[in-house]
Design a protein around this motif. Structure first.
Motif, PDB file in Angstrom:
ATOM      1  N   ASP A  74      -9.405   6.820  -4.009  1.00  0.00           N
ATOM      2  CA  ASP A  74      -8.772   5.443  -4.404  1.00  0.00           C
ATOM      3  C   ASP A  74      -9.345   4.495  -3.907  1.00  0.00           C
ATOM      4  O   ASP A  74      -9.898   4.137  -3.002  1.00  0.00           O
ATOM      5  CB  ASP A  74      -7.182   5.304  -3.666  1.00  0.00           C
ATOM      6  N   LEU A  75      -9.857   3.373  -4.946  1.00  0.00           N
ATOM      7  CA  LEU A  75     -10.706   2.415  -4.558  1.00  0.00           C
ATOM      8  C   LEU A  75      -9.996   1.021  -4.007  1.00  0.00           C
ATOM      9  O   LEU A  75     -10.598   0.314  -3.414  1.00  0.00           O
ATOM     10  CB  LEU A  75     -11.476   1.784  -6.202  1.00  0.00           C
ATOM     11  N   THR A  76      -8.847   1.056  -4.109  1.00  0.00           N
ATOM     12  CA  THR A  76      -8.040  -0.240  -3.408  1.00  0.00           C
ATOM     13  C   THR A  76      -8.499  -0.407  -2.019  1.00  0.00           C
ATOM     14  O   THR A  76      -8.830  -1.552  -1.897  1.00  0.00           O
ATOM     15  CB  THR A  76      -6.504  -0.195  -3.782  1.00  0.00           C
ATOM     16  N   PRO A  77      -8.360   0.571  -1.084  1.00  0.00           N
ATOM     17  CA  PRO A  77      -8.575   0.248   0.278  1.00  0.00           C
ATOM     18  C   PRO A  77     -10.068  -0.121   0.445  1.00  0.00           C
ATOM     19  O   PRO A  77     -10.276  -0.720   1.457  1.00  0.00           O
ATOM     20  CB  PRO A  77      -8.192   1.406   1.037  1.00  0.00           C
ATOM     21  N   ILE A  78     -11.014   0.693  -0.218  1.00  0.00           N
ATOM     22  CA  ILE A  78     -12.419   0.342   0.115  1.00  0.00           C
ATOM     23  C   ILE A  78     -12.795  -1.110  -0.402  1.00  0.00           C
ATOM     24  O   ILE A  78     -13.492  -1.833   0.322  1.00  0.00           O
ATOM     25  CB  ILE A  78     -13.194   1.385  -0.863  1.00  0.00           C
ATOM     26  N   ILE A  79     -12.099  -1.641  -1.796  1.00  0.00           N
ATOM     27  CA  ILE A  79     -12.312  -2.818  -2.141  1.00  0.00           C
ATOM     28  C   ILE A  79     -11.653  -3.889  -1.263  1.00  0.00           C
ATOM     29  O   ILE A  79     -12.176  -4.921  -0.745  1.00  0.00           O
ATOM     30  CB  ILE A  79     -11.824  -3.079  -3.609  1.00  0.00           C
ATOM     31  N   GLU A  80     -10.275  -3.622  -0.766  1.00  0.00           N
ATOM     32  CA  GLU A  80     -10.007  -4.637   0.323  1.00  0.00           C
ATOM     33  C   GLU A  80     -10.674  -4.764   1.611  1.00  0.00           C
ATOM     34  O   GLU A  80     -10.793  -5.890   2.007  1.00  0.00           O
ATOM     35  CB  GLU A  80      -8.461  -4.051   0.816  1.00  0.00           C
ATOM     36  N   ARG A  81     -11.438  -3.699   1.860  1.00  0.00           N
ATOM     37  CA  ARG A  81     -12.113  -3.640   3.123  1.00  0.00           C
ATOM     38  C   ARG A  81     -13.376  -4.707   2.672  1.00  0.00           C
ATOM     39  O   ARG A  81     -13.752  -5.319   3.607  1.00  0.00           O
ATOM     40  CB  ARG A  81     -12.466  -2.229   3.574  1.00  0.00           C
ATOM     41  N   LEU A  82     -14.053  -4.379   1.742  1.00  0.00           N
ATOM     42  CA  LEU A  82     -15.150  -5.134   1.284  1.00  0.00           C
ATOM     43  C   LEU A  82     -14.922  -6.621   1.291  1.00  0.00           C
ATOM     44  O   LEU A  82     -15.629  -7.561   1.700  1.00  0.00           O
ATOM     45  CB  LEU A  82     -15.733  -4.481  -0.140  1.00  0.00           C
ATOM     46  N   LEU A  83     -13.797  -6.968   0.511  1.00  0.00           N
ATOM     47  CA  LEU A  83     -13.340  -8.370   0.319  1.00  0.00           C
ATOM     48  C   LEU A  83     -12.898  -8.867   1.625  1.00  0.00           C
ATOM     49  O   LEU A  83     -12.678 -10.289   1.807  1.00  0.00           O
ATOM     50  CB  LEU A  83     -12.321  -8.493  -0.736  1.00  0.00           C
ATOM     51  N   ALA A  84     -12.628  -8.362   2.606  1.00  0.00           N
ATOM     52  CA  ALA A  84     -12.199  -8.710   3.972  1.00  0.00           C
ATOM     53  C   ALA A  84     -13.527  -9.123   4.775  1.00  0.00           C
ATOM     54  O   ALA A  84     -13.267 -10.024   5.974  1.00  0.00           O
ATOM     55  CB  ALA A  84     -11.354  -7.589   4.866  1.00  0.00           C
ATOM     56  N   GLU A  85     -14.432  -8.924   4.363  1.00  0.00           N
ATOM     57  CA  GLU A  85     -15.864  -9.276   4.984  1.00  0.00           C
ATOM     58  C   GLU A  85     -16.291 -10.700   4.682  1.00  0.00           C
ATOM     59  O   GLU A  85     -15.914 -11.268   3.406  1.00  0.00           O
ATOM     60  CB  GLU A  85     -17.045  -8.445   4.164  1.00  0.00           C
ATOM     61  N   PRO A  86     -16.408 -11.388   5.675  1.00  0.00           N
ATOM     62  CA  PRO A  86     -16.637 -12.933   5.467  1.00  0.00           C
ATOM     63  C   PRO A  86     -17.772 -13.551   4.623  1.00  0.00           C
ATOM     64  O   PRO A  86     -17.620 -14.427   4.018  1.00  0.00           O
ATOM     65  CB  PRO A  86     -16.895 -13.421   6.852  1.00  0.00           C
ATOM     66  N   ASP A  87     -18.589 -12.528   4.279  1.00  0.00           N
ATOM     67  CA  ASP A  87     -19.613 -12.653   3.430  1.00  0.00           C
ATOM     68  C   ASP A  87     -19.760 -12.102   2.306  1.00  0.00           C
ATOM     69  O   ASP A  87     -20.541 -11.996   1.394  1.00  0.00           O
ATOM     70  CB  ASP A  87     -21.086 -12.608   3.958  1.00  0.00           C
ATOM     71  N   VAL A  88     -18.606 -11.746   1.547  1.00  0.00           N
ATOM     72  CA  VAL A  88     -18.102 -11.137   0.311  1.00  0.00           C
ATOM     73  C   VAL A  88     -17.066 -11.812  -0.446  1.00  0.00           C
ATOM     74  O   VAL A  88     -16.090 -11.946   0.029  1.00  0.00           O
ATOM     75  CB  VAL A  88     -17.598  -9.522   0.549  1.00  0.00           C
ATOM     76  N   ASP A  89     -17.323 -12.119  -1.577  1.00  0.00           N
ATOM     77  CA  ASP A  89     -16.555 -13.079  -2.471  1.00  0.00           C
ATOM     78  C   ASP A  89     -15.934 -12.260  -3.560  1.00  0.00           C
ATOM     79  O   ASP A  89     -14.785 -12.374  -4.005  1.00  0.00           O
ATOM     80  CB  ASP A  89     -17.163 -14.370  -2.861  1.00  0.00           C
ATOM     81  N   THR A  90     -16.923 -11.399  -4.201  1.00  0.00           N
ATOM     82  CA  THR A  90     -16.480 -10.684  -5.466  1.00  0.00           C
ATOM     83  C   THR A  90     -16.939  -9.424  -5.186  1.00  0.00           C
ATOM     84  O   THR A  90     -17.932  -8.984  -4.821  1.00  0.00           O
ATOM     85  CB  THR A  90     -16.910 -11.512  -6.651  1.00  0.00           C
ATOM     86  N   VAL A  91     -16.239  -8.388  -5.718  1.00  0.00           N
ATOM     87  CA  VAL A  91     -16.822  -6.871  -6.133  1.00  0.00           C
ATOM     88  C   VAL A  91     -16.833  -6.631  -7.740  1.00  0.00           C
ATOM     89  O   VAL A  91     -15.691  -6.781  -8.186  1.00  0.00           O
ATOM     90  CB  VAL A  91     -15.946  -5.894  -5.313  1.00  0.00           C
ATOM     91  N   HIS A  92     -17.946  -6.313  -8.030  1.00  0.00           N
ATOM     92  CA  HIS A  92     -17.935  -5.705  -9.462  1.00  0.00           C
ATOM     93  C   HIS A  92     -17.882  -4.104  -9.370  1.00  0.00           C
ATOM     94  O   HIS A  92     -18.700  -3.456  -8.651  1.00  0.00           O
ATOM     95  CB  HIS A  92     -19.387  -5.922  -9.852  1.00  0.00           C
ATOM     96  N   VAL A  93     -16.882  -3.639 -10.079  1.00  0.00           N
ATOM     97  CA  VAL A  93     -16.720  -2.243  -9.988  1.00  0.00           C
ATOM     98  C   VAL A  93     -17.368  -1.774 -11.300  1.00  0.00           C
ATOM     99  O   VAL A  93     -17.310  -2.135 -12.577  1.00  0.00           O
ATOM    100  CB  VAL A  93     -15.265  -2.202 -10.476  1.00  0.00           C
TER     101      VAL A  93
END
Length: 163
Positions: A129-148
């Motif tokens: 499931d990508l949701t928790p992985i993307i949530e973790r990435l977007l919680a990083e202070p230096d990540v604004d956007t994730v391209h899947v």
């Protein structure tokens, strides 16, 4: 001390409907390619970037070129994406699109200034499931956007932010 951004809901962005309207009206993708409709084979083979689901057998779709970064950037890439030939309403649901919400995927991370953040790019090699992985990435202070993206060809599927 590490700053952590407060978590909010995920905002999923398919290809902008205005951009797709322009492609459909002009009959070209803006990169020198004519829109050439064909009937989808179905069976989960063609992920549609307009409504973020797999094409159903017989639907009229097209393969066009698309650049998810629409401004000058060394990270701007043009690649192939499938779309419906006729307007379909786009993607309007909360959260990740059900049919495209699991791996395997490549998750490319970008800072607020749209530069790629290599430190957090992630390969999801299984059907997780990508949701928790993307949530973790977007919680990083230096990540604004994730391209899947897809894994092997690394074609753009959709982007995710928290705004």
């Amino acid at each position: 001390m590490t700053l952590v951004k407060p978590q909010t809901h995920l905002h999923v962005q398919a290809i902008d409907t205005g951009h797709l309207d322009q492609v459909r009206t002009s009959g070209t993708d803006g990169h020198g390619n004519r829109v050439r409709p064909f009937a989808a084979a179905g069976g989960g083979g063609e992920p549609l970037r307009c409504c973020l689901r797999y094409a159903r057998e017989g639907e009229q779709i097209a393969l066009i070129s698309y650049a998810p970064l629409d401004h000058p950037s060394v990270w701007r890439e043009v690649g192939p994406v499938y779309i419906h030939v006729a307007p379909c309403g786009g993607y309007r649901s909360a959260g990740l699109p059900e049919e495209l919400a699991t791996g395997p995927r490549v998750l490319r991370t970008y800072r607020a200034d749209a530069t790629m953040n290599y430190d957090h790019n992630t390969l999801v090699a299984d059907d997780a499931d990508l949701t928790p992985i993307i949530e973790r990435l977007l919680a990083e202070p230096d990540v604004d956007t994730v391209h899947v993206r897809t894994v092997v060809p690394q074609c753009f599927l959709y982007s995710v932010t928290t705004r």
